[in-house]
Every structure is written in C-alpha cells, then in structure tokens.
Design a protein around this motif. Structure first.
Motif, PDB file in Angstrom:
ATOM      1  N   THR A 177      -8.705  -6.521  -4.129  1.00 19.14           N
ATOM      2  CA  THR A 177      -8.939  -8.644  -4.428  1.00 19.14           C
ATOM      3  C   THR A 177     -10.081  -8.565  -3.098  1.00 19.14           C
ATOM      4  O   THR A 177      -9.155  -8.137  -2.045  1.00 19.14           O
ATOM      5  CB  THR A 177      -7.245  -9.253  -4.096  1.00 19.14           C
ATOM      6  OG1 THR A 177      -6.666  -8.831  -4.867  1.00 19.14           O
ATOM      7  CG2 THR A 177      -7.797 -10.816  -3.748  1.00 19.14           C
ATOM      8  N   VAL A 178     -11.145  -8.541  -3.742  1.00 19.22           N
ATOM      9  CA  VAL A 178     -12.060  -9.001  -2.242  1.00 19.22           C
ATOM     10  C   VAL A 178     -12.164 -11.270  -2.379  1.00 19.22           C
ATOM     11  O   VAL A 178     -12.225 -11.533  -3.056  1.00 19.22           O
ATOM     12  CB  VAL A 178     -12.993  -8.835  -2.927  1.00 19.22           C
ATOM     13  CG1 VAL A 178     -14.786  -8.853  -1.754  1.00 19.22           C
ATOM     14  CG2 VAL A 178     -13.213  -7.156  -3.191  1.00 19.22           C
ATOM     15  N   THR A 179     -12.121 -11.614  -1.439  1.00 17.67           N
ATOM     16  CA  THR A 179     -12.521 -12.826  -0.728  1.00 17.67           C
ATOM     17  C   THR A 179     -13.730 -12.977  -0.986  1.00 17.67           C
ATOM     18  O   THR A 179     -14.509 -12.451   0.382  1.00 17.67           O
ATOM     19  CB  THR A 179     -11.670 -13.289   0.071  1.00 17.67           C
ATOM     20  OG1 THR A 179     -10.495 -13.603  -0.158  1.00 17.67           O
ATOM     21  CG2 THR A 179     -11.631 -14.863   0.454  1.00 17.67           C
ATOM     22  N   GLU A 180     -13.946 -14.234  -1.087  1.00 15.59           N
ATOM     23  CA  GLU A 180     -15.609 -14.516  -0.626  1.00 15.59           C
ATOM     24  C   GLU A 180     -16.085 -16.139  -0.903  1.00 15.59           C
ATOM     25  O   GLU A 180     -15.816 -17.248  -1.748  1.00 15.59           O
ATOM     26  CB  GLU A 180     -17.102 -14.118  -2.115  1.00 15.59           C
ATOM     27  CG  GLU A 180     -16.644 -12.353  -1.970  1.00 15.59           C
ATOM     28  CD  GLU A 180     -17.615 -12.180  -3.152  1.00 15.59           C
ATOM     29  OE1 GLU A 180     -18.440 -11.146  -3.766  1.00 15.59           O
ATOM     30  OE2 GLU A 180     -17.970 -13.368  -3.794  1.00 15.59           O
ATOM     31  N   GLY A 181     -16.155 -16.151   0.988  1.00 15.02           N
ATOM     32  CA  GLY A 181     -16.185 -17.936   0.034  1.00 15.02           C
ATOM     33  C   GLY A 181     -17.860 -18.399   0.998  1.00 15.02           C
ATOM     34  O   GLY A 181     -18.905 -17.479   1.966  1.00 15.02           O
ATOM     35  N   THR A 182     -18.465 -19.114  -0.074  1.00 10.91           N
ATOM     36  CA  THR A 182     -19.878 -19.633   0.589  1.00 10.91           C
ATOM     37  C   THR A 182     -19.825 -21.451   0.470  1.00 10.91           C
ATOM     38  O   THR A 182     -18.459 -22.198   0.728  1.00 10.91           O
ATOM     39  CB  THR A 182     -20.458 -19.683  -1.459  1.00 10.91           C
ATOM     40  OG1 THR A 182     -20.867 -18.913  -1.839  1.00 10.91           O
ATOM     41  CG2 THR A 182     -21.828 -20.157  -1.266  1.00 10.91           C
ATOM     42  N   LEU A 183     -20.966 -21.230   1.993  1.00 13.18           N
ATOM     43  CA  LEU A 183     -20.843 -22.742   2.542  1.00 13.18           C
ATOM     44  C   LEU A 183     -21.511 -23.354   2.560  1.00 13.18           C
ATOM     45  O   LEU A 183     -23.504 -22.913   2.555  1.00 13.18           O
ATOM     46  CB  LEU A 183     -20.322 -22.071   4.242  1.00 13.18           C
ATOM     47  CG  LEU A 183     -21.038 -23.188   4.743  1.00 13.18           C
ATOM     48  CD1 LEU A 183     -19.529 -24.483   4.669  1.00 13.18           C
ATOM     49  CD2 LEU A 183     -21.311 -23.306   6.188  1.00 13.18           C
ATOM     50  N   VAL A 184     -22.462 -24.709   1.853  1.00 11.61           N
ATOM     51  CA  VAL A 184     -23.132 -25.543   1.334  1.00 11.61           C
ATOM     52  C   VAL A 184     -23.053 -26.476   2.236  1.00 11.61           C
ATOM     53  O   VAL A 184     -22.420 -26.746   2.609  1.00 11.61           O
ATOM     54  CB  VAL A 184     -23.186 -25.779  -0.211  1.00 11.61           C
ATOM     55  CG1 VAL A 184     -24.301 -26.261  -0.007  1.00 11.61           C
ATOM     56  CG2 VAL A 184     -23.117 -24.101  -0.776  1.00 11.61           C
ATOM     57  N   VAL A 185     -24.615 -25.970   3.549  1.00  4.06           N
ATOM     58  CA  VAL A 185     -24.307 -27.438   3.898  1.00  4.06           C
ATOM     59  C   VAL A 185     -26.135 -28.251   3.298  1.00  4.06           C
ATOM     60  O   VAL A 185     -26.928 -27.237   3.370  1.00  4.06           O
ATOM     61  CB  VAL A 185     -24.941 -27.234   5.491  1.00  4.06           C
ATOM     62  CG1 VAL A 185     -25.708 -28.464   6.769  1.00  4.06           C
ATOM     63  CG2 VAL A 185     -24.093 -26.280   6.317  1.00  4.06           C
ATOM     64  N   ASP A 186     -25.634 -29.797   3.797  1.00  2.03           N
ATOM     65  CA  ASP A 186     -26.719 -30.969   2.768  1.00  2.03           C
ATOM     66  C   ASP A 186     -26.811 -31.480   4.014  1.00  2.03           C
ATOM     67  O   ASP A 186     -26.447 -31.794   4.281  1.00  2.03           O
ATOM     68  CB  ASP A 186     -26.178 -30.765   1.241  1.00  2.03           C
ATOM     69  CG  ASP A 186     -26.091 -30.406   0.374  1.00  2.03           C
ATOM     70  OD1 ASP A 186     -26.753 -29.713   0.326  1.00  2.03           O
ATOM     71  OD2 ASP A 186     -25.939 -30.435  -0.356  1.00  2.03           O
ATOM     72  N   VAL A 187     -27.930 -31.786   4.003  1.00  5.58           N
ATOM     73  CA  VAL A 187     -28.139 -32.948   4.720  1.00  5.58           C
ATOM     74  C   VAL A 187     -29.572 -33.751   3.826  1.00  5.58           C
ATOM     75  O   VAL A 187     -30.516 -33.230   3.135  1.00  5.58           O
ATOM     76  CB  VAL A 187     -29.367 -32.529   6.057  1.00  5.58           C
ATOM     77  CG1 VAL A 187     -30.576 -33.084   6.868  1.00  5.58           C
ATOM     78  CG2 VAL A 187     -28.748 -31.789   6.630  1.00  5.58           C
ATOM     79  N   LEU A 188     -29.217 -35.580   4.321  1.00  7.59           N
ATOM     80  CA  LEU A 188     -29.574 -36.327   3.150  1.00  7.59           C
ATOM     81  C   LEU A 188     -30.485 -36.953   4.198  1.00  7.59           C
ATOM     82  O   LEU A 188     -29.752 -38.056   5.367  1.00  7.59           O
ATOM     83  CB  LEU A 188     -28.464 -36.965   3.149  1.00  7.59           C
ATOM     84  CG  LEU A 188     -27.906 -36.288   1.506  1.00  7.59           C
ATOM     85  CD1 LEU A 188     -26.404 -35.739   2.013  1.00  7.59           C
ATOM     86  CD2 LEU A 188     -27.212 -37.001   0.222  1.00  7.59           C
ATOM     87  N   ASP A 189     -31.333 -38.021   3.572  1.00 10.72           N
ATOM     88  CA  ASP A 189     -32.293 -38.953   4.100  1.00 10.72           C
ATOM     89  C   ASP A 189     -31.540 -40.351   4.556  1.00 10.72           C
ATOM     90  O   ASP A 189     -30.816 -40.560   3.289  1.00 10.72           O
ATOM     91  CB  ASP A 189     -33.891 -39.163   4.024  1.00 10.72           C
ATOM     92  CG  ASP A 189     -34.258 -40.566   4.064  1.00 10.72           C
ATOM     93  OD1 ASP A 189     -33.925 -41.726   3.999  1.00 10.72           O
ATOM     94  OD2 ASP A 189     -34.918 -39.877   5.660  1.00 10.72           O
ATOM     95  N   SER A 190     -30.830 -41.010   5.026  1.00  8.14           N
ATOM     96  CA  SER A 190     -29.734 -42.110   4.870  1.00  8.14           C
ATOM     97  C   SER A 190     -29.634 -43.018   4.087  1.00  8.14           C
ATOM     98  O   SER A 190     -29.236 -43.719   3.384  1.00  8.14           O
ATOM     99  CB  SER A 190     -29.729 -42.726   6.725  1.00  8.14           C
ATOM    100  OG  SER A 190     -28.409 -42.788   6.777  1.00  8.14           O
TER     101      SER A 190
END
Length: 192
Positions: free
Chosen positions: A137-150
C-alpha cells in the motif's frame, strides 16, 4: 548466480520505489497581476466539502492543518507580507490536502520459455520459471496552495506539490520542507 540475481532484484525494487515517491512541484500564476503591490495576507475561509458528492475529502485533520498553517505563515511573513484581517488584506491564502492510498504490485523474475509467472522454482506449463510478487500500500499526499486577490477573489497564484507526503501524518519537518520548496518562487520572479 544467486548473488547477482539478488542485486538485480534489489536494484529494480529500489528504482521502482524511488519512481513512485518522487515529489513534483508545479507553480502557475497570473502574469497580469502586480505582486509587488501586495503587503498583507489573510486566510481564506472556504466552505467545508460535502462527503458523498464524488469528491475526496479536502480537509486535513486538525494536527496536520496546524502544521500546514504554521509553515505557510512562516513563508508568507518571510517574504515581507503581514497577516491582516480578511477585509483589510491584499491577498487571501488557502490550501487543499488530498491523501490517497493505492495498491502497488511489484514482480521480479523470469520465465523460460513459455512458462507463467510463479513463486520460486518450478515447472509451470512448458518451462522453468522463477519469480516473486508482492503488494504494497502506497500513500500519496498532494498539497495545493492557492493565493487569491482579495478585492476580486480571483486566483493569482497556485502551487502544487504532487506526491509530497508518503504517510497521512507527516512530521513538522517534512511539512515545513515541502511548503518551503513549494513557496520558493512566491512571489513570481518576473513580478518582483
């Protein structure tokens, strides 16, 4: 002969595991946005995901969320951005974490001349064969960071760290390392 075969098998397994665990970092941004004018940021509060709609849960547990928030705060402040209330900030920051588990089958061996894959030495339908199969069993974690104009609430920068985490609860150092590498090019060089 057995020693050489063991070396080949171990080498093949190590390269397969290394190929499965390599993190890739993808960054994209709006080239029309002037990042030099931004001086503050706030956390963007998004609606919680609703289970049962065919989407994976995007929320980390509270401990993991704290690790990510602390790391992102450090990176944003390290770039001269001050934390401010959402109504008074220039940028809004949010993240998504998706952790998936999947089964991977590894097989090593050979067959001569028409045999089927087997386990150990033996006669299988027309030839000698040797092989060993295993599942993991292989665990894969993906992190997504979003920056928005306020002001416009439009996305101006996105960073994705694919296969960043190999377990569902990585420690503080691993999270900090992934976030630092992901945010390395924020704000974009062309806009500085």
């Amino acid at each position: 002969m057995q020693k050489i075969m063991r070396i080949v098998v171990v080498g093949a397994l190590m390269s397969a595991v290394a190929a499965c665990s390599s993190t890739s970092y993808i960054v994209d941004w709006d080239s029309q946005n002037d990042f030099s004018g931004h001086q503050s940021y706030a956390w963007f509060e998004r609606a919680p995901s609703k289970p049962g709609r065919g989407q994976p849960p995007n929320q980390a547990n509270a401990i993991m969320a704290g690790r990510i928030l602390r790391s992102l705060d450090g990176e944003m402040m390290g770039r001269g951005l001050q934390k401010a209330p959402a109504a008074k900030s220039d940028l809004l920051v949010t993240y998504y974490l998706v952790i998936n588990s999947r089964m991977v089958m590894y097989h090593t061996g050979w067959s001569y001349p028409y045999g089927r894959w087997g386990r150990g030495w033996g006669w299988y339908g027309g030839g000698w064969t040797w092989g060993r199969s295993s599942m993991q069993t292989v665990t894969e974690g993906t992190l997504v960071v979003d920056v928005l104009d306020s002001s416009s609430r439009s996305l101006v920068w996105r960073g994705v760290a694919e296969k960043a985490f190999s377990k569902p609860n990585p420690d503080d150092q691993r999270v900090a390392k992934v976030v630092a590498r992901l945010m390395r090019d924020f704000p974009p060089v062309t806009a500085r």
